[in-house]
Design a protein around this motif. Structure first.
Motif, mmCIF file in Angstrom:
data_model
loop_
_atom_site.group_PDB
_atom_site.id
_atom_site.type_symbol
_atom_site.label_atom_id
_atom_site.label_comp_id
_atom_site.label_asym_id
_atom_site.label_seq_id
_atom_site.Cartn_x
_atom_site.Cartn_y
_atom_site.Cartn_z
ATOM 1 N N ASP A 24 0.848 -1.256 -0.018
ATOM 2 C CA ASP A 24 -0.012 0.149 0.103
ATOM 3 C C ASP A 24 0.828 1.206 -0.125
ATOM 4 O O ASP A 24 0.248 2.333 -0.296
ATOM 5 N N GLY A 25 2.062 1.087 0.281
ATOM 6 C CA GLY A 25 2.965 2.331 0.427
ATOM 7 C C GLY A 25 3.729 2.568 -1.132
ATOM 8 O O GLY A 25 3.221 1.837 -1.801
ATOM 9 N N ALA A 26 4.393 3.582 -1.146
ATOM 10 C CA ALA A 26 4.838 4.011 -2.318
ATOM 11 C C ALA A 26 6.142 3.009 -2.477
ATOM 12 O O ALA A 26 7.026 3.015 -2.022
ATOM 13 N N PRO A 27 6.089 2.496 -3.602
ATOM 14 C CA PRO A 27 7.170 1.285 -3.989
ATOM 15 C C PRO A 27 8.368 1.923 -4.220
ATOM 16 O O PRO A 27 9.228 1.206 -3.990
ATOM 17 N N LEU A 28 8.513 3.047 -4.688
ATOM 18 C CA LEU A 28 9.946 3.719 -4.897
ATOM 19 C C LEU A 28 10.604 3.876 -3.578
ATOM 20 O O LEU A 28 11.928 3.729 -3.437
ATOM 21 N N ARG A 59 3.824 13.742 -4.907
ATOM 22 C CA ARG A 59 2.734 14.476 -5.234
ATOM 23 C C ARG A 59 1.470 13.677 -4.805
ATOM 24 O O ARG A 59 0.300 14.480 -4.065
ATOM 25 N N ILE A 60 1.264 12.583 -5.046
ATOM 26 C CA ILE A 60 0.163 11.839 -4.871
ATOM 27 C C ILE A 60 -0.051 11.671 -3.259
ATOM 28 O O ILE A 60 -1.044 12.001 -2.868
ATOM 29 N N GLY A 61 1.044 11.047 -2.562
ATOM 30 C CA GLY A 61 0.822 10.981 -1.199
ATOM 31 C C GLY A 61 0.644 12.308 -0.402
ATOM 32 O O GLY A 61 -0.027 12.366 0.417
ATOM 33 N N TYR A 62 1.180 13.404 -0.890
ATOM 34 C CA TYR A 62 1.135 14.712 -0.223
ATOM 35 C C TYR A 62 -0.311 15.255 -0.480
ATOM 36 O O TYR A 62 -1.166 15.536 0.684
ATOM 37 N N LYS A 96 -7.096 13.859 3.427
ATOM 38 C CA LYS A 96 -7.524 12.680 4.328
ATOM 39 C C LYS A 96 -7.993 11.392 3.495
ATOM 40 O O LYS A 96 -9.127 10.844 3.873
ATOM 41 N N ALA A 97 -7.282 11.151 2.378
ATOM 42 C CA ALA A 97 -7.721 10.017 1.540
ATOM 43 C C ALA A 97 -6.635 9.174 1.354
ATOM 44 O O ALA A 97 -5.412 9.552 1.848
ATOM 45 N N LYS A 98 -6.898 7.910 1.057
ATOM 46 C CA LYS A 98 -5.973 6.781 0.682
ATOM 47 C C LYS A 98 -5.213 6.893 -0.663
ATOM 48 O O LYS A 98 -5.769 7.115 -1.453
ATOM 49 N N PRO A 99 -3.857 7.118 -0.407
ATOM 50 C CA PRO A 99 -3.129 7.292 -1.706
ATOM 51 C C PRO A 99 -3.027 6.135 -2.585
ATOM 52 O O PRO A 99 -2.925 5.108 -2.158
ATOM 53 N N GLU A 100 -3.146 6.599 -4.058
ATOM 54 C CA GLU A 100 -2.854 5.255 -4.844
ATOM 55 C C GLU A 100 -1.710 5.600 -5.641
ATOM 56 O O GLU A 100 -1.488 6.216 -6.631
ATOM 57 N N PHE A 101 -0.849 4.888 -5.092
ATOM 58 C CA PHE A 101 0.711 5.211 -5.704
ATOM 59 C C PHE A 101 0.978 4.432 -7.180
ATOM 60 O O PHE A 101 0.222 3.362 -7.224
ATOM 61 N N ARG A 102 1.668 4.996 -7.847
ATOM 62 C CA ARG A 102 2.099 4.633 -9.268
ATOM 63 C C ARG A 102 3.485 4.101 -9.478
ATOM 64 O O ARG A 102 3.821 3.632 -10.503
ATOM 65 N N GLY A 103 4.173 4.265 -8.460
ATOM 66 C CA GLY A 103 5.546 3.870 -8.627
ATOM 67 C C GLY A 103 6.416 4.616 -9.745
ATOM 68 O O GLY A 103 7.418 4.176 -10.134
ATOM 69 N N LYS A 104 6.050 6.086 -9.660
ATOM 70 C CA LYS A 104 6.637 6.784 -10.787
ATOM 71 C C LYS A 104 6.994 8.185 -9.974
ATOM 72 O O LYS A 104 6.368 8.474 -8.989
#
Length: 259
Positions: free
Chosen positions: A202-206, A242-245, A251-259
């Protein structure tokens, strides 16, 4: 790949199984080779975010190398060197894997099985799991590449205690020796390993890959170069930052893209 190493995929999580349950997942040379190939293939797959490593069934992660194979594959120094090259190439593949590795440990985790688990980033076992490396009883030495992860986790004195005494010990002592990171009831091991892998995924893969890289680098003890220090801030130029911030502020769940 052979059928004694099974790989499955569920979304961003892959599971690698030491798949020889009739022998409690005892390792053969072919298994070591196939495991290394599997890990190398998964490591370069950017769509992955976590890899679970486990033994088939719930009796054993692995008791180590199959002694029955020694008569034909490891009966003298020349054969042992060749066998060792295969083992150590796989150990290197595990150590180099870019994705977080979670060891799901049921039951026996001894010798080569303990070496594989020690190369994973997180190690989750059951209360009934058993650990050790009684290779002194076989007249065998644990080579430098095999001993290194034990020394890294437990320290040289504890690694020597494990090897010199050759005792088999329980999960609580393994946790005390830093060989495992979490101990749960035996029936909860699979669920906890999957939940752990999902939290990682669920976290940022990078970020996960950078953290793995930085932790390995710091473990060397060598001073950091300016370029290495600079890399710590590369994350601020990623889309995932930028997505996570933005997700945090919304107050939403981030949808990380690995970029």
């Amino acid at each position: 790949m052979n059928d004694t190493i099974a790989v499955s995929r569920d979304g961003a999580i892959a599971t690698v199984v030491l798949n020889r349950p009739e022998k409690l997942n005892a390792l053969t040379r072919a298994m070591w080779q196939a495991l290394g190939a599997a890990i190398d293939a998964l490591s370069i797959d950017d769509s992955l975010r976590c890899v679970i490593v486990r033994g088939a069934g719930e009796k054993a992660f692995s008791p180590g190398n199959d002694i029955a194979e020694f008569a034909t594959a490891r009966s003298n120094k020349a054969q042992a060197i060749e066998y060792g090259r295969v083992m150590h190439a796989t150990a290197d593949a595990l150590a180099r894997c870019r994705h977080p590795l979670v060891a799901q440990i049921h039951g026996i985790c001894v010798g080569g099985g303990l070496e594989i688990a020690s190369l994973c980033d997180l190690r989750i076992c059951g209360e009934g799991s058993r650990f050790g490396a009684p290779i002194k009883n076989l007249g065998l030495v644990m080579a430098y590449p095999e001993m290194a992860p034990l020394v890294r986790l437990a320290g040289a004195d504890v690694a020597l205690e494990i090897l010199l005494e050759g005792r088999i010990f329980g999960a609580a002592e393994a946790k005390e020796k830093r060989l495992v990171t979490r101990v749960v009831p035996d029936g909860d091991v699979a669920a906890e390993a999957l939940a752990t892998a999902q939290r990682i995924a669920d976290g940022a893969p990078l970020v996960a890959r950078w953290h793995k890289k930085f932790a390995r680098r710091l473990a060397t003890g060598a001073p950091l170069a300016a370029a290495e220090y600079d890399e710590c801030f590369d994350c601020f130029d990623t889309e995932d930052f930028r997505i996570g911030y933005a997700a945090f502020l919304a107050k939403a769940k981030p949808e990380f893209r690995g970029k």
